[in-house]
Design an enzyme around this catalytic site. Structure first.
Site, PDB file in Angstrom:
ATOM      1  N   GLU A   1       0.819  -1.205   0.000  1.00  0.00           N
ATOM      2  CA  GLU A   1       0.000   0.000   0.000  1.00  0.00           C
ATOM      3  C   GLU A   1       0.859   1.265   0.000  1.00  0.00           C
ATOM      4  O   GLU A   1       0.489   2.270  -0.609  1.00  0.00           O
ATOM      5  CB  GLU A   1      -0.919   0.024   1.232  1.00  0.00           C
ATOM      6  CG  GLU A   1      -1.869  -1.161   1.316  1.00  0.00           C
ATOM      7  CD  GLU A   1      -1.339  -2.288   2.173  1.00  0.00           C
ATOM      8  OE1 GLU A   1      -2.106  -2.828   2.986  1.00  0.00           O
ATOM      9  OE2 GLU A   1      -0.135  -2.639   2.026  1.00  0.00           O
TER      10      GLU A   1
ATOM     11  N   TRP B   1      15.882 -39.020 -16.383  1.00  0.00           N
ATOM     12  CA  TRP B   1      14.854 -38.197 -15.756  1.00  0.00           C
ATOM     13  C   TRP B   1      13.541 -38.947 -15.799  1.00  0.00           C
ATOM     14  O   TRP B   1      13.244 -39.608 -16.804  1.00  0.00           O
ATOM     15  CB  TRP B   1      14.721 -36.860 -16.487  1.00  0.00           C
ATOM     16  CG  TRP B   1      15.962 -36.014 -16.417  1.00  0.00           C
ATOM     17  CD1 TRP B   1      16.896 -35.864 -17.381  1.00  0.00           C
ATOM     18  CD2 TRP B   1      16.388 -35.198 -15.318  1.00  0.00           C
ATOM     19  NE1 TRP B   1      17.877 -35.008 -16.968  1.00  0.00           N
ATOM     20  CE2 TRP B   1      17.582 -34.590 -15.688  1.00  0.00           C
ATOM     21  CE3 TRP B   1      15.861 -34.943 -14.061  1.00  0.00           C
ATOM     22  CZ2 TRP B   1      18.266 -33.726 -14.847  1.00  0.00           C
ATOM     23  CZ3 TRP B   1      16.535 -34.086 -13.227  1.00  0.00           C
ATOM     24  CH2 TRP B   1      17.727 -33.489 -13.630  1.00  0.00           C
TER      25      TRP B   1
ATOM     26  N   LEU C   1      19.554 -28.289  -6.605  1.00  0.00           N
ATOM     27  CA  LEU C   1      18.399 -27.746  -5.880  1.00  0.00           C
ATOM     28  C   LEU C   1      18.260 -26.236  -6.069  1.00  0.00           C
ATOM     29  O   LEU C   1      17.944 -25.500  -5.138  1.00  0.00           O
ATOM     30  CB  LEU C   1      18.476 -28.081  -4.388  1.00  0.00           C
ATOM     31  CG  LEU C   1      18.518 -29.570  -4.023  1.00  0.00           C
ATOM     32  CD1 LEU C   1      18.506 -29.734  -2.510  1.00  0.00           C
ATOM     33  CD2 LEU C   1      17.360 -30.332  -4.648  1.00  0.00           C
TER      34      LEU C   1
ATOM     35  N   SER D   1      17.667 -42.199 -11.652  1.00  0.00           N
ATOM     36  CA  SER D   1      16.361 -41.506 -11.682  1.00  0.00           C
ATOM     37  C   SER D   1      16.289 -40.343 -12.652  1.00  0.00           C
ATOM     38  O   SER D   1      15.293 -39.609 -12.661  1.00  0.00           O
ATOM     39  CB  SER D   1      16.035 -40.990 -10.278  1.00  0.00           C
ATOM     40  OG  SER D   1      17.018 -40.063  -9.845  1.00  0.00           O
TER      41      SER D   1
ATOM     42  N   GLU E   1      11.895 -32.537  -1.288  1.00  0.00           N
ATOM     43  CA  GLU E   1      12.227 -33.263  -2.525  1.00  0.00           C
ATOM     44  C   GLU E   1      13.025 -34.519  -2.181  1.00  0.00           C
ATOM     45  O   GLU E   1      13.951 -34.899  -2.879  1.00  0.00           O
ATOM     46  CB  GLU E   1      13.014 -32.360  -3.483  1.00  0.00           C
ATOM     47  CG  GLU E   1      12.203 -31.207  -4.034  1.00  0.00           C
ATOM     48  CD  GLU E   1      12.802 -30.625  -5.307  1.00  0.00           C
ATOM     49  OE1 GLU E   1      13.291 -31.404  -6.154  1.00  0.00           O
ATOM     50  OE2 GLU E   1      12.787 -29.408  -5.462  1.00  0.00           O
TER      51      GLU E   1
ATOM     52  N   ARG F   1      10.208 -24.155  -7.034  1.00  0.00           N
ATOM     53  CA  ARG F   1      11.319 -23.857  -6.121  1.00  0.00           C
ATOM     54  C   ARG F   1      11.488 -22.356  -5.914  1.00  0.00           C
ATOM     55  O   ARG F   1      11.800 -21.908  -4.817  1.00  0.00           O
ATOM     56  CB  ARG F   1      12.626 -24.438  -6.684  1.00  0.00           C
ATOM     57  CG  ARG F   1      12.748 -25.944  -6.600  1.00  0.00           C
ATOM     58  CD  ARG F   1      14.022 -26.399  -7.279  1.00  0.00           C
ATOM     59  NE  ARG F   1      14.188 -27.850  -7.260  1.00  0.00           N
ATOM     60  CZ  ARG F   1      15.140 -28.503  -7.907  1.00  0.00           C
ATOM     61  NH1 ARG F   1      16.020 -27.822  -8.644  1.00  0.00           N
ATOM     62  NH2 ARG F   1      15.224 -29.813  -7.819  1.00  0.00           N
TER      63      ARG F   1
END
Length: 365
Positions: free
Chosen positions: A60, A178, A212, A176, A296, A192
């Site tokens: 404001e 992708w 990350l 893993s 994660e 993120r």
């Protein structure tokens, strides 16, 4: 506190503009909320602004500065009730009264006990018309982490994982990369950028060597948090590059161990606790002013986080792939539930397609 009033399409449009402005500070305002404000006079916008970070003026104030003397007899839109207390900055309610605005339209009442309707009362007592509840659901969702933090004295936890159609987050080898496609991974980077911290376990560090980060989606990278009881972590990994983003390691290990000393040599912040649990870590992050945490981690830690009550929302990315393997890891480990009737159900479930992948998100009761 909601007052029934005729809400126009223009009012909704202006509140949506407030939300758009507020999102520009995603990930930067904790423990404060995300707030945007628009000032209108004679159907024209004469001022706008958003709260950029802690210690800076509120939305404001920026909007009033832009509007200047024209703010008199104007209508102010703001997605959260104007504050009425002295904190790092003076009360916004008083600034609006001083500017002699005619009307304030707000999305929701501030749940903070220091405000909680007193800002609205102060405005009304000064003769300013106040309407509450425009686009309230959207306003609450934008600040769901802030609301949870205020009401429960704990950061808002999101469990995010990507799995194959047969429920695996990796192959039996642990590989893993992708599971999902580029578009889904880009959405995770955006997610993120809205968070204050990301938590993983030591196993994820050893197997994936993650960064990350937001990968350039925004300039904001969240705090990276590792939970490792034994500090059995590689001495060289991406997380130790704290020039990109800060990293904290929580452990139960003794500070005299050689591994502890090696990591300290990397200028990593290591916090030793008597019992390494999700609840203790989240309490520490709460004390640091953190509102929104993204988990994660792997299935074992994910299950502990759910059991500890530190997960409020689940975001599951499902790829149209089948990897198989009876020993291949799944996204959530043992919760001690033996009957399907005891399964944890999500509420307010939403689904969306992201190229060929599917995102399912919802809230735990």
């Amino acid at each position: 506190m909601t007052i029934e009033a005729k809400i126009s399409a223009f009012d909704i449009e202006m509140m949506q503009r407030c939300l758009h402005l507020a999102r520009q500070a995603s990930g930067k305002t904790s423990p404060n909320p995300l707030v945007g404000s628009v000032i209108v006079k004679n159907g024209e916008i004469i001022g706008s602004g958003f709260h950029p970070e802690v210690g800076q003026p509120h939305a404001e104030v920026f909007a009033l500065q832009e509007a200047g003397k024209q703010a008199k007899d104007s209508t102010v839109y703001v997605n959260l009730e104007p504050c009425s207390h002295y904190g790092r900055t003076p009360p916004c309610a008083e600034a609006l009264i001083k500017a002699q605005v005619a009307k304030v339209i707000t999305g929701m009442v501030d749940p903070d006990p220091r405000v909680a309707g007193t800002g609205i009362k102060k405005l009304r007592d000064a003769g300013i018309e106040v309407i509450v509840g425009v686009e309230e659901a959207a306003c609450r969702q934008l600040n769901e982490a802030f609301v949870h933090r205020v009401l429960h004295k704990q950061p808002f936890g999101i469990l995010k994982y990507a799995m194959t159609l047969d429920g695996k987050i990796a192959a039996t080898t642990g590989h893993s990369a992708w599971v999902t496609g580029k578009a889904a991974r880009h959405l995770v980077h955006q997610l993120r950028s809205t968070c204050d911290a990301i938590i993983i376990g030591g196993n994820t560090v050893r197997k994936d060597n993650p960064n990350l980060t937001t990968h350039g989606v925004t300039a904001h990278n969240p705090l990276r948090v590792v939970m490792s009881r034994s500090l059995d972590l590689p001495i060289d990994c991406n997380l130790w590059n704290t020039k990109i983003a800060p990293t904290i390691v929580f452990t139960e290990a003794d500070s005299s161990t050689a591994q502890y000393q090696k990591l300290i040599g990397k200028e990593i912040n290591i916090i030793s606790v008597t019992a390494l649990t999700p609840n203790i870590v989240m309490d520490h992050l709460y004390q640091q002013g953190i509102s929104k945490v993204l988990w994660e981690c792997g299935g074992t830690l994910g299950a502990k986080a759910i059991a500890d009550g530190t997960i409020q929302k689940v975001m599951a990315f499902i790829a149209p792939k089948i990897i198989g393997g009876t020993a291949a890891p799944s996204p959530v480990g043992d919760l001690g539930l033996t009957m399907m009737t005891n399964a944890l159900s999500l509420k307010e479930v939403k689904t969306q397609m992201i190229d060929s992948d599917i995102l399912i998100e919802g809230y735990l009761n």
